[in-house]
Write a protein that holds these residues in place. Structure first.
Motif, mmCIF file in Angstrom:
data_model
loop_
_atom_site.group_PDB
_atom_site.id
_atom_site.type_symbol
_atom_site.label_atom_id
_atom_site.label_comp_id
_atom_site.label_asym_id
_atom_site.label_seq_id
_atom_site.Cartn_x
_atom_site.Cartn_y
_atom_site.Cartn_z
ATOM 1 N N ASP A 277 -1.581 -12.505 0.563
ATOM 2 C CA ASP A 277 -1.812 -12.136 -0.830
ATOM 3 C C ASP A 277 -1.414 -13.328 -1.707
ATOM 4 O O ASP A 277 -0.238 -13.662 -1.823
ATOM 5 C CB ASP A 277 -0.978 -10.899 -1.192
ATOM 6 C CG ASP A 277 -1.313 -10.349 -2.568
ATOM 7 O OD1 ASP A 277 -1.385 -11.157 -3.523
ATOM 8 O OD2 ASP A 277 -1.484 -9.130 -2.700
ATOM 9 N N CYS B 7 2.750 -14.038 -0.393
ATOM 10 C CA CYS B 7 3.313 -13.691 0.908
ATOM 11 C C CYS B 7 2.269 -12.915 1.706
ATOM 12 O O CYS B 7 1.214 -12.556 1.186
ATOM 13 C CB CYS B 7 4.608 -12.893 0.772
ATOM 14 S SG CYS B 7 4.420 -11.304 -0.043
ATOM 15 N N TYR B 8 2.591 -12.682 2.969
ATOM 16 C CA TYR B 8 1.680 -11.960 3.848
ATOM 17 C C TYR B 8 1.845 -10.455 3.651
ATOM 18 O O TYR B 8 2.835 -9.985 3.077
ATOM 19 C CB TYR B 8 1.951 -12.358 5.297
ATOM 20 C CG TYR B 8 1.696 -13.828 5.557
ATOM 21 C CD1 TYR B 8 0.413 -14.288 5.857
ATOM 22 C CD2 TYR B 8 2.730 -14.757 5.476
ATOM 23 C CE1 TYR B 8 0.168 -15.637 6.075
ATOM 24 C CE2 TYR B 8 2.497 -16.112 5.678
ATOM 25 C CZ TYR B 8 1.218 -16.540 5.976
ATOM 26 O OH TYR B 8 0.973 -17.877 6.172
ATOM 27 N N TYR B 9 0.856 -9.702 4.133
ATOM 28 C CA TYR B 9 0.944 -8.252 3.969
ATOM 29 C C TYR B 9 0.258 -7.535 5.130
ATOM 30 O O TYR B 9 -0.543 -8.108 5.866
ATOM 31 C CB TYR B 9 0.318 -7.806 2.645
ATOM 32 C CG TYR B 9 -1.184 -7.976 2.593
ATOM 33 C CD1 TYR B 9 -2.034 -6.926 2.942
ATOM 34 C CD2 TYR B 9 -1.755 -9.182 2.199
ATOM 35 C CE1 TYR B 9 -3.414 -7.092 2.905
ATOM 36 C CE2 TYR B 9 -3.123 -9.352 2.162
ATOM 37 C CZ TYR B 9 -3.952 -8.306 2.515
ATOM 38 O OH TYR B 9 -5.313 -8.471 2.487
ATOM 39 N N ARG C 129 0.052 -3.102 6.917
ATOM 40 C CA ARG C 129 0.351 -1.674 6.738
ATOM 41 C C ARG C 129 1.123 -1.148 7.944
ATOM 42 O O ARG C 129 0.886 -1.560 9.071
ATOM 43 C CB ARG C 129 -0.941 -0.867 6.597
ATOM 44 C CG ARG C 129 -1.685 -1.051 5.303
ATOM 45 C CD ARG C 129 -2.933 -0.203 5.239
ATOM 46 N NE ARG C 129 -3.934 -0.638 6.215
ATOM 47 C CZ ARG C 129 -4.273 0.043 7.291
ATOM 48 N NH1 ARG C 129 -3.678 1.205 7.579
ATOM 49 N NH2 ARG C 129 -5.196 -0.415 8.132
ATOM 50 N N LYS D 255 1.699 -0.873 0.947
ATOM 51 C CA LYS D 255 1.613 -1.990 1.896
ATOM 52 C C LYS D 255 3.021 -2.470 2.233
ATOM 53 O O LYS D 255 3.995 -2.099 1.575
ATOM 54 C CB LYS D 255 0.797 -3.133 1.294
ATOM 55 C CG LYS D 255 -0.709 -2.869 1.217
ATOM 56 C CD LYS D 255 -1.427 -4.117 0.728
ATOM 57 C CE LYS D 255 -2.948 -3.975 0.855
ATOM 58 N NZ LYS D 255 -3.493 -2.910 0.018
ATOM 59 N N VAL D 256 3.079 -3.307 3.250
ATOM 60 C CA VAL D 256 4.317 -3.994 3.600
ATOM 61 C C VAL D 256 4.070 -5.486 3.376
ATOM 62 O O VAL D 256 3.173 -6.075 3.987
ATOM 63 C CB VAL D 256 4.706 -3.742 5.071
ATOM 64 C CG1 VAL D 256 6.007 -4.473 5.396
ATOM 65 C CG2 VAL D 256 4.846 -2.250 5.353
ATOM 66 N N PHE D 257 4.834 -6.089 2.467
ATOM 67 C CA PHE D 257 4.728 -7.523 2.189
ATOM 68 C C PHE D 257 5.856 -8.248 2.919
ATOM 69 O O PHE D 257 6.979 -7.746 2.973
ATOM 70 C CB PHE D 257 4.824 -7.789 0.687
ATOM 71 C CG PHE D 257 3.644 -7.249 -0.092
ATOM 72 C CD1 PHE D 257 2.514 -8.021 -0.268
ATOM 73 C CD2 PHE D 257 3.673 -5.973 -0.643
ATOM 74 C CE1 PHE D 257 1.418 -7.535 -0.979
ATOM 75 C CE2 PHE D 257 2.589 -5.473 -1.352
ATOM 76 C CZ PHE D 257 1.459 -6.257 -1.517
ATOM 77 N N ASP E 190 5.915 -0.181 -2.202
ATOM 78 C CA ASP E 190 5.673 -1.194 -1.173
ATOM 79 C C ASP E 190 6.981 -1.736 -0.618
ATOM 80 O O ASP E 190 7.922 -2.025 -1.369
ATOM 81 C CB ASP E 190 4.848 -2.351 -1.747
ATOM 82 C CG ASP E 190 3.488 -1.903 -2.234
ATOM 83 O OD1 ASP E 190 2.862 -1.083 -1.539
ATOM 84 O OD2 ASP E 190 3.065 -2.355 -3.321
ATOM 85 N N ILE F 102 9.205 -4.659 1.468
ATOM 86 C CA ILE F 102 9.259 -6.118 1.568
ATOM 87 C C ILE F 102 10.118 -6.475 2.776
ATOM 88 O O ILE F 102 11.161 -5.852 3.015
ATOM 89 C CB ILE F 102 9.844 -6.732 0.281
ATOM 90 C CG1 ILE F 102 8.949 -6.367 -0.917
ATOM 91 C CG2 ILE F 102 9.975 -8.248 0.418
ATOM 92 C CD1 ILE F 102 9.544 -6.765 -2.256
#
Length: 443
Positions: free
Chosen positions: A389, A394-396, A398, A409-411, A436, A438
Motif C-alpha cells: 500500500d 507498508c505491506y498488507y 488479510r 486488513k492487516v498492515f 485494521d 498492524i
C-alpha cells in the motif's frame, strides 16, 4: 481493430460474478476488454438496485459515462444488472444517453446487444430471469489468489424490506458436481481462498435435492487435493443446523468465519421483517456457534429504523450488540424500497432517527472492535499476503477473520526477503488503527 469494452460492476460479489460471465462472453466473441471504461468504445454498467444508496451510485456512474459519451470519448452505454432488471423501460426514459437496458436473463446475448448499439439502435431486452445461465464460464476480475464461487441464484425468503426476489427470481441451486468442477479449475489456477456466495448459502440444495445440502457441498469441496481455504458468506441464522455447524468446525479447509445477517434482535420486528427468532433464540445460537467452533469469527448486519421500531426495540438491539460482541458488523438505516411490503407499513420512522440509531450502534461496535484489536497485540497470526500500500507505505494482507471488500486488513513491515503475493505468512501484531491490525513479518 477489435471493439473495446469497459465494464463498471457495482454492488455485491454476486453481481460481480455476473459481470465476470459477461466479460467472458464478450472476449470469446472477439471484443477487447479494457480495465478503464473511459478508454472503451462501449461501456457497460452492471448495476446494483438493492437499497437507495446503491441505486444512486449506479445512476451517478451512468451520468459520468454519459459525459464521456457527449465528449465523443465513448460510443455507447449499456446498463444491465439489478437496477436494469428492476426498472426496465423507466431507465431509458429518464436517462436518454443510454443505448441499451437489458435484464439479467439477456446476459448470454450481450455480444449481439453490443453489436446492435454500435449500429445506432436502442435496445431493451428482458427475457425471463430463469434464462440467466448460472453455470456460465467467466473471466475473473479478482486477484489470482481468491475467487467468488456462486452456488445459487435468486431468493425465496421474501423478507418484507427486500426487493431481491422480484429482481433476481426464485432460488436456484447449482449442482454439486458443477460447483466442484469449477472449484477444481480455480484452485488449479492458484486460488488460495474460495468464497462461497448466494443470497442464502445455508439454503443451498433445497430446490434441487429437496434438502439443505451446504454441509455435503462443503465436504465435497474439501476433498479437492490442493492447499486452499473456503469462506462461507450469507448464512441465515434459522438454517444454521447442527450438521452445518459441525461441518464448519471439523473441516480444516473451511475457515472458522461465518457471515450471519441477523438484521435485528427484537422478535416483534423480526416477525414484521418475515424473519425468524428473537433475542433469546439468537443469543442461544451465537453461544452454540462459539462453543462448537473455537476461535470463530462472526460477521453480521443490522437494520435500524425499520417501520414500527420503538425506543424499546432499539434498546433491545443495542443491548444485544453490546452483549454479543460481534467480531465484524455493519449497520444500515432502513431504506424503504418500492414494491416491498415494508414500504407500505404504517409507523415509518423519520430519516434522522433511523440514521441516529445506526450511528449509535456503529459507535458501540467501534468500541468493541478497539477492545478486540487491543487483545491481538503480541499475537502471531496467519495472513494472506496481498501487496504493498503506497499510501500506508507498508505491506498488507488479510487474516482468516477478514473477508475481502467488507472487512479489515492487516498492515505490516517486512524484515528480510519479501514474500510472494498469495503466500500465507506469520505476522506478529504490534498495534492497530480503527479496524485494521498492524504488525511485523520476519522472513
Amino acid at each position: 481493430m477489435a471493439t473495446k469494452i469497459g465494464m463498471v460492476s457495482l454492488g455485491c460479489a454476486k453481481n460481480r460474478v455476473d459481470a465476470e460471465m459477461l466479460l467472458f462472453t464478450l472476449k470469446q466473441e472477439g471484443f477487447e476488454i479494457v480495465a478503464d471504461p473511459a478508454m472503451s468504445d462501449v461501456a457497460i454498467v452492471n448495476t446494483c438496485g438493492f437499497i437507495e444508496d446503491a441505486k444512486q451510485e449506479s445512476i451517478d456512474e451512468i451520468l459520468e459515462l454519459a459525459e464521456l459519451k457527449k465528449e465523443g470519448r465513448i460510443q455507447a452505454i449499456i446498463v444491465t444488472g439489478c437496477l436494469a432488471e428492476r426498472y426496465q423501460t423507466e431507465i431509458l426514459k429518464e436517462l436518454y444517453e443510454i443505448d441499451a437496458v437489458v435484464g439479467i436473463g439477456a446476459n448470454s446475448n450481450i455480444a449481439n446487444i453490443v453489436r446492435e448499439v454500435l449500429k445506432g439502435k436502442k435496445v431493451e431486452e428482458f427475457p425471463d430471469k430463469l434464462c440467466l445461465d448460472i453455470n456460465a464460464p467467466r473471466l475473473r476480475s479478482t486477484p489470482f489468489y481468491y475467487a467468488y464461487l456462486k452456488i445459487a441464484e435468486g431468493c425465496d425468503n421474501c423478507c418484507t424490506y427486500c426487493a431481491i426476489p422480484k429482481i433476481r427470481g426464485k432460488f436456484r441451486s447449482r449442482k454439486i458436481e458443477d460447483i466442484v468442477e469449477e472449484a477444481k479449475g480455480l484452485v488449479n489456477n492458484g486460488v488460495k481462498e474460495l468464497i462461497l456466495i448466494a443470497q442464502d448459502t445455508s439454503r443451498y440444495g433445497e430446490d434441487l435435492y429437496k434438502k439443505r445440502m451446504l454441509p455435503e457441498l462443503l465436504r465435497e469441496l474439501c476433498k479437492i487435493d490442493s492447499n486452499f481455504y473456503i469462506r462461507v458468506l450469507y448464512c441465515y441464522p434459522d438454517r444454521m443446523t447442527d450438521e452445518l455447524i459441525d461441518t464448519i468446525a471439523s473441516e480444516p479447509k473451511v475457515l472458522k468465519y461465518i457471515d450471519l445477517p441477523l438484521q435485528h434482535a427484537s422478535g416483534k420486528l423480526l416477525k414484521r421483517m418475515n424473519r425468524h427468532g428473537d433475542r433469546e433464540v439468537l443469543t442461544e445460537l451465537i453461544n452454540k456457534l462459539r462453543t462448537k467452533i473455537p476461535n470463530l469469527t462472526i460477521r453480521t448486519t443490522f437494520i435500524t429504523g425499520f417501520p414500527g421500531e420503538t425506543e424499546e426495540d432499539f434498546t433491545e438491539l443495542s443491548e444485544f450488540v453490546r452483549d454479543m460482541r460481534f467480531d465484524r458488523m455493519g449497520c444500515f438505516a432502513y431504506s424503504p424500497e418500492e414494491d416491498t411490503p415494508a414500504a407500505e407499513f404504517p409507523d415509518q420512522i423519520d430519516d434522522e432517527v433511523k440514521k441516529h440509531r445506526r450511528d449509535i450502534i456503529m459507535e458501540q461496535q467501534a468500541e468493541i472492535m478497539a477492545e478486540k484489536c487491543e487483545s491481538m497485540i503480541g499475537k502471531t497470526i496467519k495472513v494472506l499476503f496481498e501487496g504493498f500500500d503506497r499510501y500506508a507505505e507498508c505491506y498488507y494482507g488479510r487474516s482468516s477473520a477478514d473477508a475481502p471488500e467488507v472487512d479489515g486488513k492487516v498492515f505490516f513491515t517486512v524484515e528480510g526477503k519479501k514474500p510472494a503475493v498469495g503466500d500465507i505468512i506469520d505476522v506478529e501484531i504490534t498495534d492497530y488503527i480503527d479496524v485494521d491490525l498492524i504488525g511485523e513479518y520476519k522472513a
